[in-house]
Design an enzyme around this catalytic site. Structure first.
Site, mmCIF file in Angstrom:
data_model
loop_
_atom_site.group_PDB
_atom_site.id
_atom_site.type_symbol
_atom_site.label_atom_id
_atom_site.label_comp_id
_atom_site.label_asym_id
_atom_site.label_seq_id
_atom_site.Cartn_x
_atom_site.Cartn_y
_atom_site.Cartn_z
ATOM 1 N N ARG A 62 11.449 -83.142 -9.660
ATOM 2 C CA ARG A 62 12.057 -84.250 -8.930
ATOM 3 C C ARG A 62 11.441 -85.565 -9.384
ATOM 4 O O ARG A 62 10.227 -85.687 -9.521
ATOM 5 C CB ARG A 62 11.867 -84.084 -7.420
ATOM 6 C CG ARG A 62 12.606 -82.858 -6.877
ATOM 7 C CD ARG A 62 12.479 -82.717 -5.381
ATOM 8 N NE ARG A 62 13.047 -81.451 -4.941
ATOM 9 C CZ ARG A 62 12.963 -80.995 -3.694
ATOM 10 N NH1 ARG A 62 12.346 -81.707 -2.779
ATOM 11 N NH2 ARG A 62 13.506 -79.830 -3.380
ATOM 12 N N SER B 68 11.800 -76.284 4.559
ATOM 13 C CA SER B 68 13.005 -76.716 5.260
ATOM 14 C C SER B 68 14.035 -75.609 5.131
ATOM 15 O O SER B 68 14.300 -75.137 4.023
ATOM 16 C CB SER B 68 13.569 -78.013 4.667
ATOM 17 O OG SER B 68 12.835 -79.131 5.088
#
Length: 426
Positions: free
Chosen positions: A260, A350
């Protein structure tokens, strides 16, 4: 992506969903473009029908040596009108696709309302916070002191937000990943997959990374994109397919590096391993029917919790509010693990359910066992089971000892050839 028929039929519900996310209403804008698009298509069909009629008339008049001048002009004008309306149809279709592809998923009814992370709803806590008779150190201080974590050479190799690990910390990282995979495959029935780390643009679009989050991704000079999470590859395994209901749910897991750009995280977590350009994660993905999705979400979250419980790491579970859920999600649970050096909980997993949002982008359907043969879009879910780098951080900090060594959790010792303590070697 959204079904235009839903927006046409329920514009108020659509706008209410956006409003819950803190966004302005968009149904009027979408429906105005949609109306122009449908008008252009209707006019195209009318002009094409007119051309067919004119062509027959032209043949008849020509066969009788009649005057073709006015008829030819009419044909030319109709062709031009057809071309113009086709351009309008193509342009409005592109405008609709661009607009719809950048709108986030609508929050579920049971997603708590709120503006930002301060409004997230705590669901439960597990475990006891560790007690130290010394001031606990941060993981990066521990790792550097052990001679097993090297940020300076990582900067020399790649720049900031990278790390080099050595020796027993590398073994611990591998042990964590293997430990997680064993739990998910043996106890929760996830099928392990080895997936490409570079994918094409349609795959990134399918799970929602493109086009909105282009700046957060890494692209190669071949046009491939480095995966920001294995969710991208695992979910797209079924893109464009029609699945049998009897085969659902499908459950996949993979351990991969993730990449990322962290374009929106400037100045955040610049120290240590919390936020890096390259990190490792064990990912969980489920493909389900609508009826299975809610229960599957709880099950997936439970699988991630099992990892933390077996490691003896204190954590809490949050239901993210409408202002904090991710782009693709209709509801998300975050697991936050305790980090002694920060005296707070930090995200380590998550788990999200996405309804049909990704399935529509990927065009993935299933055929119900009982029905009229019509297909329906699947529901997709994804979660971290868990982030391996952050688990390494949590183990280091929670299991640190006064001399700077790190006790190896009991659950990991079989994966470390019985090693019980990671200490600095002379």
């Amino acid at each position: 992506m959204f079904d235009l028929r839903f927006i046409r039929t329920h514009p108020d519900l659509f706008d209410q969903g956006l409003q819950r996310r803190g966004l302005d209403p968009l149904s009027a804008v979408i429906l105005e473009i949609d109306q122009r698009h449908r008008h252009a298509l209707t006019e195209m069909q009318a002009r094409q029908a007119a051309l067919n009629t004119l062509a027959k008339t032209y043949s008849t008049v020509k066969a009788t040596n009649g005057n073709l001048q006015e008829l030819t002009q009419n044909i030319d004008q109709t062709k031009q009108d057809l071309k113009d309306y086709k351009h309008q149809a193509d342009q409005t279709e592109q405008d609709l696709h661009r607009l719809l592809s950048e709108i986030p998923n609508l929050p579920a009814d049971d997603c708590p309302d709120g503006a930002d992370e301060a409004d997230n709803l705590e669901i439960r806590r597990w475990g006891n916070l560790p007690s130290f008779d010394f001031t606990p150190k941060a993981h990066d201080d521990l790792g550097v002191a052990l001679g097993l974590m090297d940020f300076e050479r990582a900067i020399k190799l790649s720049g900031s937000r990278f790390v080099v690990l050595y020796g027993d910390l590398v073994r611990l990282e591998r042990a964590l990943a293997q430990f997680m995979l064993d739990i998910h495959t043996r106890e929760f029935g996830y099928k392990e997959a080895y997936v490409p780390l570079m994918v094409n643009e349609s795959v990134m679009f399918g799970t929602g990374q493109l086009p909105k989050f282009r700046d957060d991704q890494f692209q190669t000079n071949t046009g491939h994109w480095l995966i920001p999470t294995a969710e991208v590859a695992l979910t797209n395994l079924v893109s464009g397919e029609i699945l049998a209901e009897a085969d659902l749910p499908l459950r996949y897991t993979a351990y991969t590096p993730c990449f990322r750009a962290e374009a929106g995280a400037a100045g955040r977590d610049t120290r240590g391993m919390i936020r890096q350009h390259q990190f490792s994660k064990v990912e969980l993905v489920s493909i389900t029917t609508p009826e299975q999705a809610v229960a599957e979400h709880e099950r997936m979250t439970g699988a991630a919790e099992t990892v933390l419980q077996r490691l003896g790491l204190a954590y809490k579970v949050l239901s993210l509010c409408t202002g904090d859920i991710g782009f693709q999600s209709e509801k998300t649970y975050d697991l936050e693990v305790w980090l002694p050096s920060q005296n707070t909980y930090r995200e380590i997993s998550s788990c999200s359910r996405c309804n049909t949002f990704q399935a529509r982008r990927m065009n993935t359907r299933y055929r119900p066992v009982d029905g009229d043969g019509k297909t329906q879009f699947v529901h997709t879910l994804n979660g971290s089971g868990v982030a391996v780098g952050r688990a390494l951080v949590a183990v280091m900090e929670n299991y640190q000892q006064s001399d700077g060594s790190i006790a190896v959790p009991d659950a990991l010792q079989p994966y470390m050839n019985g090693l019980k303590v990671i200490a600095r070697k002379s």
